[in-house]
Design an enzyme around this catalytic site. Structure first.
Site, PDB file in Angstrom:
ATOM      1  CG  ASP A  23      -2.937  -8.401   0.642  1.00 20.95           C
ATOM      2  OD1 ASP A  23      -2.509  -8.644   1.582  1.00 20.95           O
ATOM      3  OD2 ASP A  23      -4.027  -7.697   0.691  1.00 20.95           O
ATOM      4  CG  HIS A  47      -2.018  -1.077   1.271  1.00 26.09           C
ATOM      5  ND1 HIS A  47      -2.974  -1.272   0.011  1.00 26.09           N
ATOM      6  CD2 HIS A  47      -2.350  -1.862   2.080  1.00 26.09           C
ATOM      7  CE1 HIS A  47      -3.664  -2.317   0.369  1.00 26.09           C
ATOM      8  NE2 HIS A  47      -3.355  -2.688   1.642  1.00 26.09           N
ATOM      9  CG  HIS A  76      -6.937  -5.243   1.912  1.00 26.39           C
ATOM     10  ND1 HIS A  76      -6.357  -6.088   2.685  1.00 26.39           N
ATOM     11  CD2 HIS A  76      -7.917  -4.520   2.409  1.00 26.39           C
ATOM     12  CE1 HIS A  76      -7.309  -6.234   3.845  1.00 26.39           C
ATOM     13  NE2 HIS A  76      -8.086  -5.392   3.442  1.00 26.39           N
ATOM     14  CG  ASP A  85      -5.211 -10.102   3.373  1.00 26.50           C
ATOM     15  OD1 ASP A  85      -4.918 -10.505   2.085  1.00 26.50           O
ATOM     16  OD2 ASP A  85      -5.027  -8.958   3.499  1.00 26.50           O
TER      17      ASP A  85
END
Length: 310
Positions: free
Chosen positions: A162, A125, A164, A245
């Site tokens: 991931d 991120h 996200h 995740d």
């Protein structure tokens, strides 16, 4: 040939405080999961510190200095509403990036077939000049630029599974046609990027999934979008943002993957590596917040890496 496992005790000293999902226990769960006899064949090394010059291939020197200056002498400091640092966070960040750099160096030198970096904090991120989403250095993007600068890998790919979207990696790559970013992720979900329409200069391939999607939908996204694009890109080197995740047990999202889905995608990425890079692939940890699911998923990921190296 063997699989290289890189980590460092400093990564446990990045203290995010009580109740924060990105906690040192994540790394302990992975250490426990990789401690059995099945993992005796791993080549284990402590990660070196990354140099600031390496980090500054991506992050401007002014940003790196601002992050260093933000580190508290005690307790915690919040860089944004999600991203917290402590006195041990600077060293953890240097070791996390250093793990990926060492992994690239060793794999490119032929000292290991592939590698996994069990490090924290995560990185995908972090934008070139912005910390966010638990991340302040974008480890995998820095490693991609290092593969190019130090080893002449002209075309470098990052695959990110991931849950996200890796907005930071996309932001780092989106104007460079020789850097490829492919991502499966839940949408809508933090950080809000990752739409199909975000294509960069023809080098960004997002495959958003809906809340509740299971392993078959995940595999379909790879089969139909990510893997064909990666094959067409024909990378010289492959890096993986390995977030676990998307597992059905994870508390931060609503996808329904199982351990066997992570094994499947690892195998498929290794097939692409075998075709294009001579098997060269480096994976680094991103998310995964249910400790049991994280440990089990990392274990199957590493087992598939080891099988390809044997």
């Amino acid at each position: 040939m063997t699989t290289l496992l890189l980590s460092h005790p400093a990564c446990l000293e990045h203290d995010t405080g009580i109740g924060h999902p990105e906690q040192p226990a994540r790394l302990r769960a992975i250490q426990d999961a990789l401690s059995g006899d099945a993992f005796n064949g791993l080549k284990r090394e402590e990660a070196p510190r990354a140099t600031l010059a390496v980090i500054e291939r991506l992050h401007p020197a002014s940003y790196v200095e601002a992050i260093r200056a933000a580190m508290p002498e005690r307790n915690h400091k919040w860089l944004d509403p999600d991203t917290v640092v402590s006195p041990g966070s600077w060293e953890a960040g240097l070791r996390g990036v250093g793990a990926a750099i060492r992994a690239v160096d060793q794999v490119m030198a032929g000292a290991a077939e592939n590698a996994f970096c069990a490090v924290r904090p995560p990185g995908h991120h972090a934008e070139p000049s912005r910390a966010m989403g638990f991340c302040f250095f974008n480890t995998v993007a820095i490693a991609a630029l290092h593969a190019r600068a130090a080893h002449g890998a002209e075309r470098v790919a990052v695959i990110d599974f991931d849950v996200h979207h890796g907005n930071g990696t996309q932001a780092a790559f989106e104007t460079d046609k020789n850097l490829f970013y492919g991502s499966t992720h839940q949408m809508p979900l933090f950080p809000g990027t990752g739409d199909l329409s975000e294509t960069g200069v023809g080098n960004i391939f997002n495959a958003p999934l809906r809340p509740g999607d299971d392993g078959e939908k995940f595999r379909d996204a790879f089969r139909s979008r990510i893997l064909p694009a990666l094959n067409d890109f024909s990378p010289d080197f492959i890096l993986v943002s390995a977030g676990f995740d998307a597992h059905r047990m994870d508390p931060l999202a609503q996808l329904r993957l199982e351990e066997e889905d992570f094994a499947w995608v690892t195998d498929k990425l290794l097939e692409e590596a075998a075709k294009h890079t001579g098997g060269k692939l480096v994976s680094t940890l991103e998310g995964g917040y249910d400790l049991g699911a994280l440990g089990r998923s990392t274990a199957v990921h590493v087992q598939v890496l080891m099988a390809a190296a044997s």
